[in-house]
Scaffold this motif. Structure first.
Motif, mmCIF file in Angstrom:
data_model
loop_
_atom_site.group_PDB
_atom_site.id
_atom_site.type_symbol
_atom_site.label_atom_id
_atom_site.label_comp_id
_atom_site.label_asym_id
_atom_site.label_seq_id
_atom_site.Cartn_x
_atom_site.Cartn_y
_atom_site.Cartn_z
ATOM 1 N N ALA A 286 41.163 37.343 38.929
ATOM 2 C CA ALA A 286 41.161 38.738 38.482
ATOM 3 C C ALA A 286 41.980 38.917 37.211
ATOM 4 C CB ALA A 286 41.695 39.639 39.596
ATOM 5 N N ILE A 287 43.196 38.357 37.171
ATOM 6 C CA ILE A 287 44.053 38.499 35.990
ATOM 7 C C ILE A 287 43.478 37.726 34.814
ATOM 8 C CG2 ILE A 287 46.333 38.001 35.048
ATOM 9 C CD1 ILE A 287 47.451 38.453 37.863
ATOM 10 N N GLY A 288 42.947 36.547 35.069
ATOM 11 C CA GLY A 288 42.355 35.757 33.993
ATOM 12 C C GLY A 288 41.168 36.431 33.358
ATOM 13 N N ALA A 289 40.443 37.215 34.125
ATOM 14 C CA ALA A 289 39.247 37.885 33.600
ATOM 15 C C ALA A 289 39.571 39.179 32.870
ATOM 16 C CB ALA A 289 38.271 38.163 34.739
ATOM 17 N N LEU A 290 40.488 39.992 33.419
ATOM 18 C CA LEU A 290 40.764 41.313 32.841
ATOM 19 C C LEU A 290 42.123 41.434 32.172
ATOM 20 C CD1 LEU A 290 39.432 44.079 35.264
ATOM 21 C CD2 LEU A 290 38.382 43.154 33.204
ATOM 22 N N GLY A 291 43.079 40.615 32.582
ATOM 23 C CA GLY A 291 44.455 40.773 32.118
ATOM 24 C C GLY A 291 45.253 41.574 33.120
ATOM 25 N N PRO A 292 46.579 41.379 33.163
ATOM 26 C CA PRO A 292 47.408 42.021 34.190
ATOM 27 C C PRO A 292 47.423 43.546 34.121
ATOM 28 C CG PRO A 292 48.775 40.939 32.537
ATOM 29 C CD PRO A 292 47.369 40.491 32.298
ATOM 30 N N LYS A 293 47.424 44.120 32.926
ATOM 31 C CA LYS A 293 47.481 45.576 32.819
ATOM 32 C C LYS A 293 46.239 46.233 33.393
ATOM 33 C CE LYS A 293 50.598 45.862 28.853
ATOM 34 N NZ LYS A 293 50.793 46.378 27.455
ATOM 35 N N ALA A 294 45.099 45.674 33.116
ATOM 36 C CA ALA A 294 43.855 46.244 33.630
ATOM 37 C C ALA A 294 43.799 46.163 35.155
ATOM 38 C CB ALA A 294 42.652 45.529 33.021
ATOM 39 N N VAL A 295 44.282 45.049 35.712
ATOM 40 C CA VAL A 295 44.278 44.890 37.171
ATOM 41 C C VAL A 295 45.282 45.838 37.807
ATOM 42 C CG1 VAL A 295 44.727 43.293 39.081
ATOM 43 C CG2 VAL A 295 43.517 42.496 37.046
ATOM 44 N N ALA A 296 46.464 45.986 37.187
ATOM 45 C CA ALA A 296 47.508 46.841 37.745
ATOM 46 C C ALA A 296 47.099 48.306 37.754
ATOM 47 C CB ALA A 296 48.805 46.661 36.959
ATOM 48 N N ASP A 297 46.259 48.686 36.830
ATOM 49 C CA ASP A 297 45.863 50.095 36.726
ATOM 50 C C ASP A 297 44.653 50.442 37.592
ATOM 51 O OD1 ASP A 297 47.872 50.496 34.922
ATOM 52 O OD2 ASP A 297 46.606 50.239 33.145
ATOM 53 N N ARG A 298 44.067 49.478 38.238
ATOM 54 C CA ARG A 298 42.808 49.708 38.950
ATOM 55 C C ARG A 298 42.914 49.297 40.426
ATOM 56 N NH1 ARG A 298 38.923 49.320 34.768
ATOM 57 N NH2 ARG A 298 39.885 50.209 32.898
ATOM 58 N N PRO A 299 43.054 50.245 41.351
ATOM 59 C CA PRO A 299 43.083 49.899 42.768
ATOM 60 C C PRO A 299 41.843 49.144 43.226
ATOM 61 C CG PRO A 299 43.848 52.139 42.438
ATOM 62 C CD PRO A 299 43.298 51.681 41.126
ATOM 63 N N ALA A 300 40.705 49.442 42.602
ATOM 64 C CA ALA A 300 39.461 48.742 42.951
ATOM 65 C C ALA A 300 39.153 47.673 41.913
ATOM 66 C CB ALA A 300 38.307 49.739 43.055
ATOM 67 N N ALA A 301 40.184 46.924 41.515
ATOM 68 C CA ALA A 301 40.057 45.969 40.415
ATOM 69 C C ALA A 301 38.998 44.909 40.660
ATOM 70 C CB ALA A 301 41.406 45.297 40.158
ATOM 71 N N LEU A 302 38.821 44.459 41.892
ATOM 72 C CA LEU A 302 37.852 43.400 42.151
ATOM 73 C C LEU A 302 36.434 43.850 41.813
ATOM 74 C CD1 LEU A 302 39.145 41.789 45.474
ATOM 75 C CD2 LEU A 302 39.920 41.475 43.123
ATOM 76 N N SER A 303 36.102 45.070 42.185
ATOM 77 C CA SER A 303 34.770 45.594 41.855
ATOM 78 C C SER A 303 34.601 45.731 40.349
ATOM 79 C CB SER A 303 34.555 46.964 42.521
ATOM 80 O OG SER A 303 34.542 46.851 43.920
ATOM 81 N N ILE A 304 35.650 46.189 39.668
ATOM 82 C CA ILE A 304 35.570 46.393 38.223
ATOM 83 C C ILE A 304 35.424 45.059 37.496
ATOM 84 C CG2 ILE A 304 36.858 47.216 36.211
ATOM 85 C CD1 ILE A 304 38.118 49.305 38.129
ATOM 86 N N VAL A 305 36.141 44.036 37.953
ATOM 87 C CA VAL A 305 36.011 42.714 37.337
ATOM 88 C C VAL A 305 34.573 42.224 37.409
ATOM 89 C CG1 VAL A 305 36.608 40.277 37.591
ATOM 90 C CG2 VAL A 305 38.403 42.002 37.720
ATOM 91 N N VAL A 306 33.979 42.314 38.570
ATOM 92 C CA VAL A 306 32.606 41.832 38.747
ATOM 93 C C VAL A 306 31.636 42.661 37.915
ATOM 94 C CG1 VAL A 306 30.741 41.491 40.412
ATOM 95 C CG2 VAL A 306 33.088 40.902 41.036
ATOM 96 N N ASP A 307 31.840 43.978 37.879
ATOM 97 C CA ASP A 307 30.957 44.840 37.075
ATOM 98 C C ASP A 307 31.005 44.445 35.599
ATOM 99 O OD1 ASP A 307 30.024 46.295 39.184
ATOM 100 O OD2 ASP A 307 31.389 47.999 38.908
ATOM 101 N N ILE A 318 28.468 44.893 45.872
ATOM 102 C CA ILE A 318 28.644 43.775 46.820
ATOM 103 C C ILE A 318 30.116 43.667 47.244
ATOM 104 C CG2 ILE A 318 28.535 41.270 47.086
ATOM 105 C CD1 ILE A 318 26.077 41.324 45.256
ATOM 106 N N ILE A 319 31.026 43.818 46.271
ATOM 107 C CA ILE A 319 32.452 43.758 46.587
ATOM 108 C C ILE A 319 32.839 44.921 47.491
ATOM 109 C CG2 ILE A 319 34.782 43.848 45.648
ATOM 110 C CD1 ILE A 319 33.315 41.226 45.144
ATOM 111 N N ALA A 320 32.296 46.115 47.217
ATOM 112 C CA ALA A 320 32.575 47.273 48.079
ATOM 113 C C ALA A 320 32.092 47.019 49.498
ATOM 114 C CB ALA A 320 31.911 48.528 47.507
ATOM 115 N N PHE A 321 30.921 46.391 49.614
ATOM 116 C CA PHE A 321 30.405 46.027 50.941
ATOM 117 C C PHE A 321 31.345 45.039 51.631
ATOM 118 C CE2 PHE A 321 27.887 43.016 53.510
ATOM 119 C CZ PHE A 321 27.475 43.893 54.515
ATOM 120 N N GLY A 322 31.831 44.064 50.853
ATOM 121 C CA GLY A 322 32.779 43.101 51.404
ATOM 122 C C GLY A 322 34.053 43.779 51.879
#
Length: 480
Positions: A286-307, A318-322
């Motif tokens: 997650a951090i490698g894909a978006l960077g720490p600031k983007a992940v820290a600001d997004r509670p649903a960061a996993l879905s946003i990374v994949v999007d 799919i992540i929301a389903f998971g």
């Protein structure tokens, strides 16, 4: 098999301590305990542990840990894992030596005394009970995200949020608690099968997330690695520890597992190892894909990374389903653990007897299960529960301190009580477990300590005015 012993004589210190042999005999742990049936194998037990652990902490709580530690959050997960590993050794030894359903509570009763055992059980209300309500609220939020992804619509706010979040009643949160209760009341085989299926599914989805996110990995996103310093790593570890809470639920299945003396230690170690690898991989991806600031600001960061990586909203769905599956399995596994803790306390007379009754038809504590469901569905329905992550964490860590101390006391007082697993590097390992737990408790902050002190004060009053006088151990002593 340990020989059966008579009820424990009063301890020289005056503390009420239950002989481990008596504890095993009362539970029928070497045979069939109080109508419970041994239907869970090793694979189901590992899945049960993973089901209790992997959920809100990684799907929602990752952003909070990253906000504290930055890219070094990976070390925060490792530090939390080390704390769990030392304590897991103690759980494994006690779980194989005293394979009963009470987990930390029963281990404390056999070593540290009745008052401490009651307070451990009281703390487990935080780890198991309160977290059910909080997790159910999180499940409701992810249900709305999934509906929005699939159909572009959400449930009305009035029916999917409590008054604190602008709604009236959170029906999805109530629904997931009641679904879990229905499965648990029907039988352990059914609930264990459902938990295993959900555990496999959510691990698959998290692995898929890692595969997708690593395709967009950039090394520059990991620098500076120690952005928040060593203090950030510690604070992040205290939050990351919430992501591990639940692995000890494996020991609550002591009376419903085939060959518990062998399978409980193995399941604990496999669960901790698998979850740690998964968490570190997800955090790095997650951090490698978006960077720490983007992940820290997004509670649903996993879905946003994949999007963002796939340039599509399908991956986020799919992540929301998971997340929906993951959090539902946590509710199921944690409610199971809570009912078994209450059943053990009821057997000892410390809480009302209705909690120990097992249905002859389903071989489950049906009344206990539905009481737990109703009690914790109410706050889930009407509260925002933003929550108690720190309070739940400090309660879990306190019980783990007791478990590490219990190993030392058991070896000194009852050296003949042995299981299939022995803590390595004894007594260094349990002492390190105590030290790491206290270190993470320190990281929760003074406000949490004040709340926890008040919580323990209430628990002490409940024991003094109800449990102590109704204790069956005290009754047995009076009879003699």
């Amino acid at each position: 098999m340990s020989p059966l012993r008579p009820p424990s004589p009063p301890h020289p210190s005056g503390r009420r301590i239950k002989n481990p042999h008596q504890l095993i005999a009362e539970s029928g742990a070497d045979l069939e305990g109080h109508g419970l049936k041994r239907t869970m194998g090793l694979f189901q037990l590992v899945c049960f542990g993973v089901g209790a652990v992997v959920g809100t902490g990684i799907f929602v709580g990752l952003s909070d840990s990253v906000a504290e530690a930055g890219p070094a959050v990976v070390l925060s997960f490792v530090l939390a894992a080390i704390t769990c590993i030392f304590t897991a050794f103690s759980f494994a030894e006690l779980g194989s030596a005293i394979p009963v359903s009470g987990s930390s509570y029963s281990f404390a009763y056999a070593t540290l005394g009745e008052r401490v055992a009651f307070l451990v059980g009281w703390c487990l209300l935080l780890e198991y009970g309160v977290s059910v309500s909080a997790v159910a609220v999180g499940w409701s939020q992810y249900v709305n995200e999934l509906l929005d992804s699939l159909f572009g619509a959400q449930l009305p706010a009035a029916l999917s949020a409590g008054p604190g979040d602008g709604g009236v009643i959170n029906l999805p949160a109530v629904l997931v608690v009641m679904m879990a209760a229905t499965l648990l009341a029907r039988g352990v085989r059914e609930s264990a099968g459902a938990t295993a299926a959900m555990a496999v599914l959510k691990i698959t989805i998290l692995v898929l997330f890692c595969v997708i996110a690593f395709t967009a990995f950039e090394h520059g996103n990991l620098t500076p690695f120690f952005a928040q310093g060593a203090g950030g790593v510690t604070a992040g570890a205290s939050l990351a520890f919430f992501s591990y809470i639940g692995f000890d639920a494996i020991t609550t299945a002591g009376e419903e597992v085939r060959n518990p003396r062998r399978n409980i230690p193995i399941a604990i170690m496999v669960c901790i190892g698998l979850v740690t690898l998964l968490y570190c991989a997800v955090a790095l991806a997650a951090i490698g894909a978006l960077g720490p600031k983007a992940v820290a600001d997004r509670p649903a960061a996993l879905s946003i990374v994949v999007d963002q990586v796939t340039d599509s909203t399908v991956g986020g769905g799919i992540i929301a389903f998971g997340a929906v599956v993951a959090i539902a399995s946590v509710v199921l596994a944690v409610m199971y653990g809570q009912t078994r803790i209450l059943m053990s306390m009821s057997r000892d007379g410390l809480i009302p007897r209705i909690f120990e009754r097992v249905s002859p038809r389903t071989s489950t504590p049906v009344a206990n299960t539905w009481i737990v469901a109703v009690v914790f569905a109410v706050p889930a329905a009407f509260s925002s529960l933003d929550v108690v992550v720190n309070l739940t964490t400090i309660g879990a860590l306190a019980t783990m301190v007791a478990v590490n101390l219990a190993v030392i006391v058991l070896r000194r007082r009852n050296p003949e009580v042995k299981g299939s697993f022995r803590v390595p590097l004894y007594p260094l390992s349990p002492l390190l477990g105590v030290a790491f737990c206290l270190y993470l408790m320190y990281g929760t902050g003074w406000a949490t300590w004040v709340q926890f002190a008040v919580f323990l004060g209430v628990g002490s009053a409940v024991y003094a005015f109800y449990g102590r006088s109704r204790s069956r151990l005290a009754g047995a002593g009076a009879a003699r």
